[in-house]
Design an enzyme around this catalytic site. Structure first.
Site, PDB file in Angstrom:
ATOM      1  CG  ASP A  82      22.063   6.196  63.355  1.00  0.00           C
ATOM      2  OD1 ASP A  82      21.783   5.749  64.491  1.00  0.00           O
ATOM      3  OD2 ASP A  82      22.690   5.534  62.502  1.00  0.00           O
ATOM      4  CG  HIS A  83      25.405   5.914  65.993  1.00  0.00           C
ATOM      5  ND1 HIS A  83      25.761   5.400  67.231  1.00  0.00           N
ATOM      6  CD2 HIS A  83      24.928   4.878  65.269  1.00  0.00           C
ATOM      7  CE1 HIS A  83      25.501   4.106  67.242  1.00  0.00           C
ATOM      8  NE2 HIS A  83      24.995   3.763  66.084  1.00  0.00           N
ATOM      9  N   GLY A 180      29.269  -1.551  59.530  1.00  0.00           N
ATOM     10  CA  GLY A 180      30.120  -1.867  58.382  1.00  0.00           C
ATOM     11  C   GLY A 180      29.855  -3.253  57.842  1.00  0.00           C
ATOM     12  CG  ASN A 229      19.706   1.320  63.569  1.00  0.00           C
ATOM     13  OD1 ASN A 229      18.528   1.266  63.918  1.00  0.00           O
ATOM     14  ND2 ASN A 229      20.546   2.228  64.031  1.00  0.00           N
ATOM     15  CB  THR A 232      26.826  -1.171  55.680  1.00  0.00           C
ATOM     16  OG1 THR A 232      27.493  -0.531  56.777  1.00  0.00           O
ATOM     17  CG2 THR A 232      27.861  -1.689  54.697  1.00  0.00           C
TER      18      THR A 232
END
Length: 286
Positions: A82-83, A180, A229, A232
């Site tokens: 991811d990212h 978040g 996705n 958090t």
């Protein structure tokens, strides 16, 4: 059921209009529990690892855990980075055996992002892997990557040019979503998803899923968001479950780590099965 490519999981979901949980794990316990939850729900699942998790555990150890835990697994699963803005980490994970990567060059100009994404797609294809792309940062910092600044959205034509030129398998747009914890229910640009899907035919990845309402999920999935996705929500569930158990252990002066692990595991399994039900992927294993 062997480990399968990201594209196989996402394309099936996109065609049938259900969403697949793409859950960021943080250690061996959460990896095993997410996989167990997927098996219990008879759901495909995308296991995601952040750059931070790859570096803290080590790609060799992390992939060894993945290989051991997915041997003879009964549902379709895939491993996704991811990212990741770091090309060297992308190469490292592709060499180890990750099934897909998100090259996050959203801080670069669209032109440079596009140029490098073309290279990443070519590299990934050499390993039989898939690529997720994005041209806009998603608001919020996740595992040290991101920004609290609201990103500027590119035009539909710019996004379509990026998708067609790079050949990415999944595209992650900014639609008012954020990483978040949301302070209020997010206001999302549903139409942008429809416009992208109708013009490109490419599945959409929805980032910042933790905290959205079931109604928002259902609407976006119906429009073509096939990869949902979740990061958090898992972190909160994992840490609050640990905290609650340890408070009880302290009060009782009873210290038994295996009981802690079993309790936390049950919370992560329940989170995973609940997500599969919400996203419509439960029972969709093949």
């Amino acid at each position: 059921m062997p480990v399968v490519p990201l594209k196989e999981i996402v394309d099936r979901a996109f065609t049938a209009r259900y969403g697949v949980p793409a859950i960021n794990i943080v250690n061996d316990l959460t990896l095993e529990a997410v996989l167990a939850g997927a098996v219990e729900a008879r759901s495909p699942v995308i296991v995601q690892t952040s750059v931070k998790t790859v570096k803290s555990i080590g790609s060799d150890v992390l992939f060894a855990m993945w290989t051991a835990m997915t041997k003879d697994i009964e549902v379709p699963v895939t491993l996704h980075l991811d990212h990741c803005p770091d090309r060297s980490v992308i190469t490292e994970c592709l060499e180890r055996g990750w099934n897909s990567v998100l090259f996050d060059a959203s801080t670069l100009t669209v032109e440079e992002n596009q140029r490098q994404t073309v290279e990443v797609v070519a590299e990934a294809r050499g390993y039989g892997a898939n690529v997720e792309g994005e041209i806009e940062a998603i608001k919020g910092v996740e595992d040290g990557i991101g920004s609290e600044t609201e990103p500027a959205r590119q035009s539909l034509e710019t996004a379509l040019t990026f998708i067609r030129t790079t050949g990415v398998d999944v595209f992650a747009p900014s639609i008012g979503n954020a990483h978040g914890v949301y302070s209020a229910t997010p206001e999302l640009d549903f139409q942008r998803v429809t416009d992208l899907v109708e013009a490109s035919g490419v599945p959409i990845a929805l980032h910042g899923g933790s905290g959205m309402t079931d109604e928002q999920f259902h609407d976006l999935i119906a429009r073509g968001c096939a990869k949902i996705n979740i990061s958090t929500a898992l972190k909160i569930e994992y840490m609050t479950a640990n905290l609650a158990f340890l408070k009880k252990a302290e009060a009782a002066n009873k210290w038994d780590p295996p009981s802690l692990f079993a309790d936390v595991r049950s919370h992560i399994v329940s989170l995973t099965t609940g997500l599969a039900e919400t996203f419509g992927s439960a029972g969709k294993a093949w």
